[in-house]
Every structure is written in structure tokens, then in C-alpha cells.
Motif scaffolding. Sequence first.
Motif, PDB file in Angstrom:
ATOM      1  N   UNK A  81      32.254  34.649  42.565  1.00 55.80           N
ATOM      2  CA  UNK A  81      32.878  34.326  41.282  1.00 55.80           C
ATOM      3  C   UNK A  81      32.433  35.297  40.193  1.00 55.80           C
ATOM      4  N   UNK A  82      31.130  35.603  40.156  1.00 61.12           N
ATOM      5  CA  UNK A  82      30.603  36.496  39.124  1.00 61.12           C
ATOM      6  C   UNK A  82      31.287  37.865  39.178  1.00 61.12           C
ATOM      7  N   UNK A  83      31.327  38.478  40.354  1.00 63.22           N
ATOM      8  CA  UNK A  83      31.919  39.814  40.459  1.00 63.22           C
ATOM      9  C   UNK A  83      33.445  39.759  40.299  1.00 63.22           C
ATOM     10  N   UNK A  84      34.058  38.637  40.665  1.00 55.82           N
ATOM     11  CA  UNK A  84      35.488  38.499  40.409  1.00 55.82           C
ATOM     12  C   UNK A  84      35.757  38.555  38.912  1.00 55.82           C
ATOM     13  N   UNK A  85      34.979  37.851  38.116  1.00 58.40           N
ATOM     14  CA  UNK A  85      35.153  37.875  36.661  1.00 58.40           C
ATOM     15  C   UNK A  85      34.920  39.285  36.113  1.00 58.40           C
ATOM     16  N   UNK A  86      33.897  39.970  36.612  1.00 56.88           N
ATOM     17  CA  UNK A  86      33.570  41.319  36.124  1.00 56.88           C
ATOM     18  C   UNK A  86      34.718  42.284  36.402  1.00 56.88           C
ATOM     19  N   UNK A  87      35.157  42.341  37.656  1.00 57.12           N
ATOM     20  CA  UNK A  87      36.224  43.280  38.014  1.00 57.12           C
ATOM     21  C   UNK A  87      37.552  42.904  37.363  1.00 57.12           C
ATOM     22  N   UNK A  88      37.827  41.598  37.239  1.00 52.45           N
ATOM     23  CA  UNK A  88      39.070  41.168  36.599  1.00 52.45           C
ATOM     24  C   UNK A  88      39.080  41.541  35.117  1.00 52.45           C
TER      25      UNK A  88
END
Length: 351
Positions: A81-88
Motif C-alpha cells: 500500500x505504501x509504495x502504491x501511494x508513492x508511485x501513484x
Amino acid sequence: MDKVLLRDLMKPDDIKGLYHAIGHLALWGATGTFAFYMFVQEIWLAFFAALFLQGTVASFFTAPHHELCHKTVFKTKWLNDFFLYVFALLSWQNFRVYQFSHNYHHRYTLHIEGDREEVMPAAPSLRIWYLVQLFTVNITGGYQSKAILPTLVNFIQIASNRFDNPYNFWGGELYEGCDEHRAKAKNWARIVLLFHTCVIGGAVAIGHPILAVLISGSVFIANAHRYFVGVTMHCGLKHDETDFRKCVRTITLDPLSEFLYWHMNWHLEHHMFAGVPCYNLEKLHRATAADMPKPRTLWGAWREMRETWHRQKTDPDYAFDTFVPSPAVNPIKQEANLEASVGDIDQRATS
């Protein structure tokens, strides 16, 4: 597939996930830092070269966004979830909309009744004005590329609770009967707009507006390589076809491009078993090679797509018919294995 082998291939690995996520971000940060330094030093040739490299790296942020939406990269949920938010955030992606669309794309690949993420036929365009944008700043965009104007318009519309065209060929029907998820997509659009407004405003306030270009604008710069790679996934192939081997294409890439693309060049294997993490797709390919078409090279895929496109000008129903070494799987078995193929992206059931 051997069930024991498939079960092993489907295991996510936090270390491999961190290697890909942090490695990709590190490349983006390093090229951006070098571009910033060259800009401050007014060494313009080196600045534009570094900016081109950073834009190329950033243009592939759609790949981790895609993988993280499948929730297969990390064993630890909060890391995914954390990296999804960052890349998004960095790539101007509304992952809420994409997860809805992509669920249909996997369930009904190239069937227009259910898949409006990829609609065939599509043109593998090499128009001069489009190429100029892809090698510099992508303003108006097109198939398989991310441009400034359409992206801004899309985020402003969704943030205003307008879902006339949330993604690709989708309209308001994408969220029909799913008001709660539609609200989540609206809220994420507002978060992304607020984030980039703060980045741009902060960069101007500290006297370095170039930082706004390097942080908020990098995904719109030097999109060419991502375009040449990304177009090959489905373009020119058969629609309304139940055999993935006929409607999805695997290509081979050099190691750096494959890393930036998060191994999505093994795209046929990904559609066969979307629950397999990206870093295991080449192993999956080797395990299923006897039943798969021979992978194309990037050049070979483009030659195939362009020849198909030229034939479609006079025969709109034509599509390239990929040779497959064995008959399609029994449709009943194919339906039974649908959930394993789709992976964990059905937002109506999960979120």
C-alpha cells in the motif's frame, strides 16, 4: 502447470519487492539530482541529457503502479500500500479508477463488452508530431502515453465528481452501483492535485521552480521508450478471443528495460497467472514455454504491429493470428481458474 511449482511462483517476497521499488525510485532520484545540479551550474547539455534520463525512468512508473494494484509485489500488505501511494502520487495515477478498470481488463481481455481499457484495433503511431512529444515533453498524448493536458483534465473532472470518461474508453458505467468506490476515486484525485500543487508552490517559494519540473513533471518528459515497449502488449492482436495466447504478446527486453518495466514484457504469462509476482514471470515463462508462442523481440513486435495496422486500413476486421503450439484450454477449466488469473484486484470484493 505443476501445482507445487505454481504455488511456489505465486509467493510474494518483501526483499525482491523492496529491490524493485527502492531501486526504481533511486534511479529516478539520482538522475533528478544530477539534472538539478547541472541546472544550477548552468551546464545545459548535461542538464537536458539528465532530464531525458530522469523522464525515461519516470515514464515507467506506470509499471510499479500496475503491479502494486495487483497486490502481488510484497508479502507485507502495508509495504504494498505504501509504495502504491508513492508511485501513484509521483506518476499522476488514480489507482482507485485503475483497479476497477484493470479488474475488467483481466476478466474480459479485449472483449469490448467488458474490457474498455484496451480496445482494438489500435494504431501503433509513428506520426512525427507525436514522436516529437514522446522524445521531449508529452503535451497532448495518445495511445499508451501520458500527457500533461489530458491528465490534468482527467484529474480535475474526477476531483469534481465527474466520471464522464474516467479511464481510456470507460464512461460513467465503470462505477455503476458502486458509489462508495467512486467517492474514493474522487478523494484520491483531490489528494494528487493537492500534492502537486504543494510541490509546485513550494518549489517556486524556495526559488527553485526547476524542482517542480523534476518532481511533478518528470512523468511527462521523454516518454518514448515506455511507449515503444508498452504498445506491444495487445496492439494488433485478436479481440473477442478466449485464448490469451492470441490476444496478449510477450516480448524480450534488455535487463535494464525489463527492470524498469517490472518484467511486464512477460505479459502473456502475466495474463495467464496474474497472481504470480512480476519478478517470477520469467520462471513462469520457462515452466510453460512448451505451450506458449515464441516471444517476440521489441523490433519484431513493432514490425508485426505495423504490418497489421496497414492491412487493417483496407480490412478493418483483420488481426494478427498468433501461432500457438497446442489447442486452447477447456473453457470450463479456464473459468475455474479465473480467480488465480485475475489476482487480488477485484475492488468490489476487496477494499
